[in-house]
Design an enzyme around this catalytic site. Structure first.
Site, PDB file in Angstrom:
ATOM      1  N   HIS A 174      -2.039   0.735   7.269  1.00  0.00           N
ATOM      2  CA  HIS A 174      -2.091   1.636   5.793  1.00  0.00           C
ATOM      3  C   HIS A 174      -2.311   2.820   5.452  1.00  0.00           C
ATOM      4  O   HIS A 174      -1.992   3.785   5.737  1.00  0.00           O
ATOM      5  CB  HIS A 174      -4.137   0.774   5.574  1.00  0.00           C
ATOM      6  CG  HIS A 174      -4.191   1.051   4.034  1.00  0.00           C
ATOM      7  ND1 HIS A 174      -4.284   0.071   2.634  1.00  0.00           N
ATOM      8  CD2 HIS A 174      -5.329   1.662   3.335  1.00  0.00           C
ATOM      9  CE1 HIS A 174      -4.543   0.326   2.019  1.00  0.00           C
ATOM     10  NE2 HIS A 174      -5.199   0.877   1.885  1.00  0.00           N
ATOM     11  N   CYS A 234       0.794  -1.227  -0.049  1.00  0.00           N
ATOM     12  CA  CYS A 234       0.285  -0.003  -0.070  1.00  0.00           C
ATOM     13  C   CYS A 234       0.928   0.799   0.004  1.00  0.00           C
ATOM     14  O   CYS A 234       0.625   2.377  -0.830  1.00  0.00           O
ATOM     15  CB  CYS A 234      -1.194   0.156   0.775  1.00  0.00           C
ATOM     16  SG  CYS A 234      -0.244   0.077   2.861  1.00  0.00           S
ATOM     17  N   ASP A 251      -7.643   4.487  -1.817  1.00  0.00           N
ATOM     18  CA  ASP A 251      -7.951   3.333  -1.182  1.00  0.00           C
ATOM     19  C   ASP A 251      -7.693   2.329  -2.330  1.00  0.00           C
ATOM     20  O   ASP A 251      -7.685   2.244  -3.335  1.00  0.00           O
ATOM     21  CB  ASP A 251      -8.993   3.017  -0.689  1.00  0.00           C
ATOM     22  CG  ASP A 251      -8.258   1.607   0.650  1.00  0.00           C
ATOM     23  OD1 ASP A 251      -7.500   1.220   0.359  1.00  0.00           O
ATOM     24  OD2 ASP A 251      -9.592   1.415   1.792  1.00  0.00           O
TER      25      ASP A 251
END
Length: 523
Positions: free
Chosen positions: A162, A56, A180
């Site tokens: 994240h 991520c 995201d």
């Protein structure tokens, strides 16, 4: 029949609002009218899905770097230069990131290495009001983007830590749009900014530090050209600590009488495998149809590298370093790394193999590559300056690849082709100039402990950056900043705005290095 694996997750709403829902669309339209979605268009143009469950951070950064149109200075695939997760490995090995993810501090290090201007804040170094101001500023601009490091639990989502970019802001509802990068899991969604701050204000169990946010923008100057530092190898921790912490103590503890004594003590005390920490940058390319010709762009980049090398070798400090190294007893084991000189064809053999592995997309593969032959050439077309080129034939099973290495060098002697030591190779980047720029990269305060006033004046005259040519000054100041960043990353510390002695005007750089003065590969 049951299917293995997972297909997406239901977005918990509230607290989040799906970007594609009716309410999400309405928020989007209102935010556009409010002028806080300007950064969205650039980001959405380069929106990507992380290619690994723990990528991520890498996906967020490559997305932002491409949105800012920062040139990585090396090829991704084919002829194209483009940021991809696989290229973001200068501060942490990809295999380690794939297994454990990347920390907040290492992401900041990566952004610097990639050539961006970076401001980083943990939540205990900022306030929610400041965070809101930064979000509004970047959302209203195409020149700055925010990457948030947060804990999914605050949004009732599955998972833990994240990273994702912030795509916009709705002032009336005080909500931020999270783009995201785990798109296989959750879609883009709006969240209350106060809740996002709470999600960032959680401690990362891996580092014991608070999470936070990173402002990434284009640098005012281009990245460095020829030299770089790296933390790919474990020994960088000890080397960075030695240069930052130990050298000033050594200087202060001894009664030096001349500069030769200073160099002797500093160099003999260097940690092992010092050559893995500082490198010169070489470009590797696949040769097409036996064509060795260079594009104007390649010639331009090589000319700049050679100019930096020339400027290093014209400094008085370089002459002192060369004199010192030439006087070193070769039987002194602790100094062998400094005086050992690899022939360029020997260096090229390893670099060609590594370059071919990258060009074949098999960098992490266990397949065996070996270089059947190397040939040092000196190309000259029309009135162009001669260009040093090392060609190699790399074999991988039944497949052969022809690769070229563009070598910045000082040309002396005649030109021709030699499969072995070449007559046309002068001085290519080696230990003497690398050590010179590293000494220049230490701040003046490093030498404040010198007791002899005459020697102190001499050293300050040798290491001052103010009178250096512009290219070399930028190179040195970048290394200075890079050394500071690596040291802080090792401590899991991030400095939001740096005013210390290490942080003179900063110049970012993109490259890192490998072993024993072998150049870093740029494809």
């Amino acid at each position: 029949m049951a299917m293995a694996g997972l297909y997406r997750r239901m977005l918990p709403s509230p607290p989040a609002i799906d970007f594609a829902s009716s309410e999400g669309k309405q928020l989007f339209l209102e935010a556009i009218q409010g002028g806080t979605m300007e950064g969205f268009y650039r980001l959405i143009s380069y929106f990507q899905t992380q290619s690994e469950p723990a990528y991520c951070g890498l996906a967020s950064l490559s997305m932002v770097l491409n949105a800012l149109a920062i040139d990585p200075g090396r090829k991704w695939k084919g002829p194209w230069r483009w940021f991809d997760e696989s290229m973001l490995d200068c501060c942490e090995p990809l295999e380690k990131v794939k297994e454990k993810g990347i920390s907040f501090g290492k992401l900041v290090c990566l952004a610097h290495c990639a050539g961006a201007k970076v401001e980083a804040f943990r939540t205990n170094q900022s306030t929610i009001d400041d965070f809101r101001k930064y979000i509004i500023r970047c959302s209203a601009s195409e020149d700055c983007h925010v990457i948030s490091s947060y804990h999914r639990g605050a949004f009732k989502q599955t998972g833990t830590g994240h990273f994702s970019p912030i795509g916009g802001y709705h002032a009336g509802r005080d909500m931020a749009l999270i783009l995201d990068v785990a798109r296989f899991k959750y879609p883009p969604h709006w969240v209350p900014l106060t809740l996002l701050w709470e999600a960032m204000d959680r401690v990362d169990d891996a580092t014991g530090q608070r999470r936070g946010f990173v402002l990434v923008s284009r640098p005012h100057r281009e990245p460095g050209l020829l030299y770089t530092l790296s933390c790919k190898h474990e020994n960088w921790v000890g080397i960075a600590k030695y240069l930052v912490d130990e050298v000033p103590k050594i200087v202060k503890s001894k009664d030096f009488k001349d500069f030769g004594e200073v160099l002797t003590v500093l160099f003999t005390s260097l940690p092992s495998n010092f050559g893995e920490f500082v490198k010169w940058v070489a470009e590797v390319r696949r040769r097409e149809d036996g064509d060795h010709s260079l594009s104007q762009e390649e010639k331009g980049r090589l000319a700049l590298k050679e100019e930096v090398l020339r400027q290093v070798q014209e400094t008085l400090l370089f002459k002192h370093v060369v004199t010192f190294l030439s006087s070193v007893n070769s039987c002194c084991r602790s100094m062998s790394v400094l005086v050992h000189k690899n022939e360029l064809p020997d260096i090229a053999e390893k670099v060609c193999c590594q370059g071919a592995r990258i060009l074949a997309g098999k960098f992490d593969s266990s397949e065996r590559f070996y270089c059947r032959e190397t040939c040092v050439k000196c190309l000259k077309a029309n009135s162009d300056k001669p260009v040093t080129l090392v060609s190699g034939t790399v074999v991988n099973g039944s497949i052969e690849q022809e690769v070229d290495i563009l070598v910045p060098s000082s040309q002396i002697g005649g030109c021709g082709c030699g499969c072995g030591p070449s007559n046309c190779i002068g001085i290519y980047p080696a230990g003497n100039d690398i050590l010179t720029v590293l000494i220049l990269a230490l701040p003046k305060e490093t030498w404040s402990g010198i007791r002899d006033e005459k020697l102190s004046r001499q050293i300050l005259g040798l290491v001052t950056t103010e009178n250096l040519p512009t290219l070399l000054q930028e190179e040195v100041l970048h290394l200075r900043r890079q050394l500071h960043i690596l040291r802080r990353c090792q401590e899991n510390k991030v400095v939001p705005s740096c005013r210390s002695k290490w942080c003179l005007p900063r110049v970012q750089m993109t490259w890192s290095m490998s072993e024993s003065y072998f150049p870093e590969i740029k494809t």
